[in-house]
Design a protein around this motif. Structure first.
Motif, PDB file in Angstrom:
ATOM      1  N   ALA A  61      14.240 -12.671   1.819  1.00  9.63           N
ATOM      2  CA  ALA A  61      14.257 -12.200   3.123  1.00  9.63           C
ATOM      3  C   ALA A  61      12.932 -11.662   3.738  1.00  9.63           C
ATOM      4  O   ALA A  61      12.135 -11.121   2.712  1.00  9.63           O
ATOM      5  CB  ALA A  61      14.974 -10.807   2.802  1.00  9.63           C
ATOM      6  N   LEU A  62      12.706 -11.695   4.795  1.00  7.16           N
ATOM      7  CA  LEU A  62      11.352 -11.434   5.302  1.00  7.16           C
ATOM      8  C   LEU A  62      10.935 -10.249   5.373  1.00  7.16           C
ATOM      9  O   LEU A  62       9.799  -9.836   4.993  1.00  7.16           O
ATOM     10  CB  LEU A  62      11.229 -12.337   6.673  1.00  7.16           C
ATOM     11  CG  LEU A  62       9.916 -11.883   7.774  1.00  7.16           C
ATOM     12  CD1 LEU A  62       8.640 -12.530   7.079  1.00  7.16           C
ATOM     13  CD2 LEU A  62      10.205 -12.120   8.973  1.00  7.16           C
ATOM     14  N   ASP A  63      11.761  -9.180   5.946  1.00  7.94           N
ATOM     15  CA  ASP A  63      11.328  -8.155   6.090  1.00  7.94           C
ATOM     16  C   ASP A  63      12.003  -6.856   5.388  1.00  7.94           C
ATOM     17  O   ASP A  63      11.705  -5.686   5.514  1.00  7.94           O
ATOM     18  CB  ASP A  63      11.485  -7.719   7.699  1.00  7.94           C
ATOM     19  CG  ASP A  63      12.972  -7.813   8.097  1.00  7.94           C
ATOM     20  OD1 ASP A  63      13.849  -8.582   7.106  1.00  7.94           O
ATOM     21  OD2 ASP A  63      13.436  -7.957   9.189  1.00  7.94           O
ATOM     22  N   TRP A  64      12.830  -7.065   4.264  1.00  5.75           N
ATOM     23  CA  TRP A  64      13.314  -6.095   3.425  1.00  5.75           C
ATOM     24  C   TRP A  64      12.488  -5.089   2.639  1.00  5.75           C
ATOM     25  O   TRP A  64      12.837  -4.143   2.468  1.00  5.75           O
ATOM     26  CB  TRP A  64      14.492  -6.971   2.629  1.00  5.75           C
ATOM     27  CG  TRP A  64      15.738  -7.471   3.340  1.00  5.75           C
ATOM     28  CD1 TRP A  64      15.655  -7.712   4.631  1.00  5.75           C
ATOM     29  CD2 TRP A  64      16.963  -7.490   2.688  1.00  5.75           C
ATOM     30  NE1 TRP A  64      16.974  -7.992   5.055  1.00  5.75           N
ATOM     31  CE2 TRP A  64      17.964  -7.992   3.912  1.00  5.75           C
ATOM     32  CE3 TRP A  64      17.439  -7.294   1.502  1.00  5.75           C
ATOM     33  CZ2 TRP A  64      18.979  -8.644   3.527  1.00  5.75           C
ATOM     34  CZ3 TRP A  64      18.925  -7.850   1.252  1.00  5.75           C
ATOM     35  CH2 TRP A  64      19.536  -8.370   2.305  1.00  5.75           C
ATOM     36  N   ASN A  65      11.331  -5.482   2.425  1.00  8.12           N
ATOM     37  CA  ASN A  65      10.480  -4.695   1.765  1.00  8.12           C
ATOM     38  C   ASN A  65       9.358  -4.140   2.751  1.00  8.12           C
ATOM     39  O   ASN A  65       8.410  -3.729   2.019  1.00  8.12           O
ATOM     40  CB  ASN A  65       9.692  -5.796   0.508  1.00  8.12           C
ATOM     41  CG  ASN A  65      10.602  -6.011  -0.447  1.00  8.12           C
ATOM     42  OD1 ASN A  65      11.449  -5.167  -0.956  1.00  8.12           O
ATOM     43  ND2 ASN A  65      10.736  -7.224  -1.101  1.00  8.12           N
ATOM     44  N   ASP A  66       9.305  -4.163   4.169  1.00  9.98           N
ATOM     45  CA  ASP A  66       8.488  -3.649   4.726  1.00  9.98           C
ATOM     46  C   ASP A  66       8.424  -2.281   4.566  1.00  9.98           C
ATOM     47  O   ASP A  66       9.457  -1.592   4.054  1.00  9.98           O
ATOM     48  CB  ASP A  66       9.022  -3.783   6.455  1.00  9.98           C
ATOM     49  CG  ASP A  66       8.613  -5.301   6.835  1.00  9.98           C
ATOM     50  OD1 ASP A  66       8.260  -6.065   6.153  1.00  9.98           O
ATOM     51  OD2 ASP A  66       9.110  -5.354   7.972  1.00  9.98           O
ATOM     52  N   TYR A  67       7.292  -1.476   4.880  1.00 11.14           N
ATOM     53  CA  TYR A  67       7.027  -0.065   4.377  1.00 11.14           C
ATOM     54  C   TYR A  67       6.925   0.100   2.937  1.00 11.14           C
ATOM     55  O   TYR A  67       7.151   1.326   2.552  1.00 11.14           O
ATOM     56  CB  TYR A  67       8.137   0.829   5.292  1.00 11.14           C
ATOM     57  CG  TYR A  67       8.215   0.379   6.581  1.00 11.14           C
ATOM     58  CD1 TYR A  67       7.177   0.616   7.553  1.00 11.14           C
ATOM     59  CD2 TYR A  67       9.389  -0.257   7.065  1.00 11.14           C
ATOM     60  CE1 TYR A  67       7.267   0.263   8.906  1.00 11.14           C
ATOM     61  CE2 TYR A  67       9.442  -0.555   8.418  1.00 11.14           C
ATOM     62  CZ  TYR A  67       8.557  -0.254   9.267  1.00 11.14           C
ATOM     63  OH  TYR A  67       8.456  -0.898  10.633  1.00 11.14           O
ATOM     64  N   SER A  68       6.857  -0.938   2.103  1.00 16.86           N
ATOM     65  CA  SER A  68       6.548  -0.545   0.549  1.00 16.86           C
ATOM     66  C   SER A  68       5.499  -1.217   0.350  1.00 16.86           C
ATOM     67  O   SER A  68       4.891  -2.068   1.009  1.00 16.86           O
ATOM     68  CB  SER A  68       7.870  -1.192  -0.157  1.00 16.86           C
ATOM     69  OG  SER A  68       7.789  -2.537   0.010  1.00 16.86           O
ATOM     70  N   SER A  69       4.885  -0.859  -0.923  1.00 19.44           N
ATOM     71  CA  SER A  69       3.541  -1.474  -1.281  1.00 19.44           C
ATOM     72  C   SER A  69       3.590  -3.157  -1.454  1.00 19.44           C
ATOM     73  O   SER A  69       2.458  -3.973  -1.322  1.00 19.44           O
ATOM     74  CB  SER A  69       3.232  -1.165  -2.621  1.00 19.44           C
ATOM     75  OG  SER A  69       4.136  -1.539  -3.627  1.00 19.44           O
TER      76      SER A  69
END
Length: 384
Positions: A61-69
């Motif tokens: 998944a490309l963007d599921w970890n956005d806004y995390s380290s």
């Protein structure tokens, strides 16, 4: 861009890597591809991807970890997965773009039946619109077969560097010598007393890597499907099972993880509990309106049943970089359920760090192993 740097950058001729999973093979891949450096992979199984890297779902998944380290690491890696698929051949590693949905089931009504919801492959029923939502399309969701991915990368490494090899064994300690007044790594000692020569050493053994590591055990079953499906599903209800469909007319089903533990089972020899498999099977059967397409009834015959441990550090964030006060010695582990997704960018970062002393594509500052103080690298065989 800032990066974690080793105590001294090196021009390496051969790198030793403890662990033959996605981190180890990805690092070897970029060392060979970008720098022409050969690698010795060391694993107690003597095979490629024996543990989680060979038994995971392969969901990307490309963007599921956005806004995390790990957001930048994830985005870089999603792009690299496409690049590697283009190079190695997407069909050889079962790489493809697809869609993903979240579907709420249960509430006393059982699995949804009846009218098909447009755009949602799995959800049916008069209340399907309220119960289903998209989690991504082909621009943000992809998949790969983890074991095939690791195997093909390693084959490519061997085609580029004739001296690269896979050794069965466990690293018990790094070997250093003092040369010209400086401590330098010269190799690694294995559990059979063999000493392998090397210019750099990377520990990438998943939950077996260090004394601050834990593993979360997941069971899974891979079942045949009557047709090729193209939508991964996260069900909410009936135990929240997850189903990752594959292009070879199979579906990877998982759920109900065990609590995190210090892992004592050997890599590739994880016990598969029949009660855990039965629990996943029942959950998927109850949740899915596609149970006629998922051949769950064959679970005792030709369905792959497996278990593995997903690695995490004491603070839940990956540990990537040079080990303090241990020249030319590195660690990369702790990617939790996103190990396959973040494998390529992690391998690229470690290859650059080892070969040239920096990580130009991803800032590794927040992943610095030094945040844990003094670490003990734990041989894979020592906990058994």
């Amino acid at each position: 861009m800032m990066s974690t740097k080793p105590s001294a950058s090196i021009t390496s001729n051969k790198v030793l890597i403890a662990g033959s999973g996605v981190i180890g093979t990805s690092t070897a891949f970029f060392l060979a591809k970008e720098f022409g450096i050969s690698t010795t992979l060391i694993d107690p199984s003597g095979s490629i991807a024996p543990a989680a890297s060979g038994k995971a779902g392969g969901f990307l998944a490309l963007d599921w970890n956005d806004y995390s380290s790990v957001g930048p690491l994830t985005r870089r890696s999603f792009t690299l997965h496409q690049n590697i698929a283009d190079l190695l051949g997407a069909s050889t590693i079962q790489y493809r773009r697809l869609t993903c949905a979240s579907i709420r089931v249960g509430d006393g009504s059982g699995r949804p039946k009846g009218r098909k919801l447009e755009g949602i492959e799995w959800a049916e029923g008069d209340n399907a619109m309220a119960n289903a939502r998209s989690l991504g399309d082909e621009s943000t969701i992809a998949q790969v077969h983890p074991k095939k991915f690791c195997q093909r990368m390693w084959e490519h490494v061997q085609s580029l560097t004739n001296e690269s090899s896979l050794v069965k064994g466990s690293v018990v300690e790094a070997v250093y010598e003092v040369k010209d007044g400086k401590k330098q790594l010269v190799g690694a000692k294995l559990d059979d007393e063999t000493v392998l020569e090397g210019d750099a050493l990377l520990f990438a053994c998943g939950p077996w890597t260090a004394d601050n590591m834990f593993g979360t055990k997941y069971h899974s079953l891979v079942v045949p499907t009557t047709k090729t499906l193209s939508q991964c599903v996260f069900f909410s209800g009936f135990g929240d099972p997850e189903v990752y469909v594959r292009p070879d007319n199979t579906a990877y089903c998982t759920g109900f993880p065990d609590p995190p533990v210090r892992v004592t089972e050997r890599p590739g020899q994880e016990e598969v509990r029949s009660d855990a498999i039965a629990k996943i099977q029942k959950s998927v059967e109850m949740a899915s309106s596609m149970s006629d397409d998922l051949l769950l009834s064959t679970v005792e015959d030709d369905v792959l049943q497996q278990a593995c441990y997903l690695p995490s550090t004491a603070d839940g964030s990956p540990m990537m970089g040079a080990l303090p006060d241990q020249p030319q010695t590195f660690v990369c582990t702790g990617h939790t359920c996103w190990g396959i997704l973040m494998g390529p960018a992690s391998g690229e970062a470690m290859a650059n760090l080892i070969a040239r002393g920096d990580s130009p594509h991803v800032d590794l500052t927040s992943f610095d192993p030094a945040r844990f103080g003094s670490l003990s690298m734990v041989p894979q065989s020592s906990r058994v």
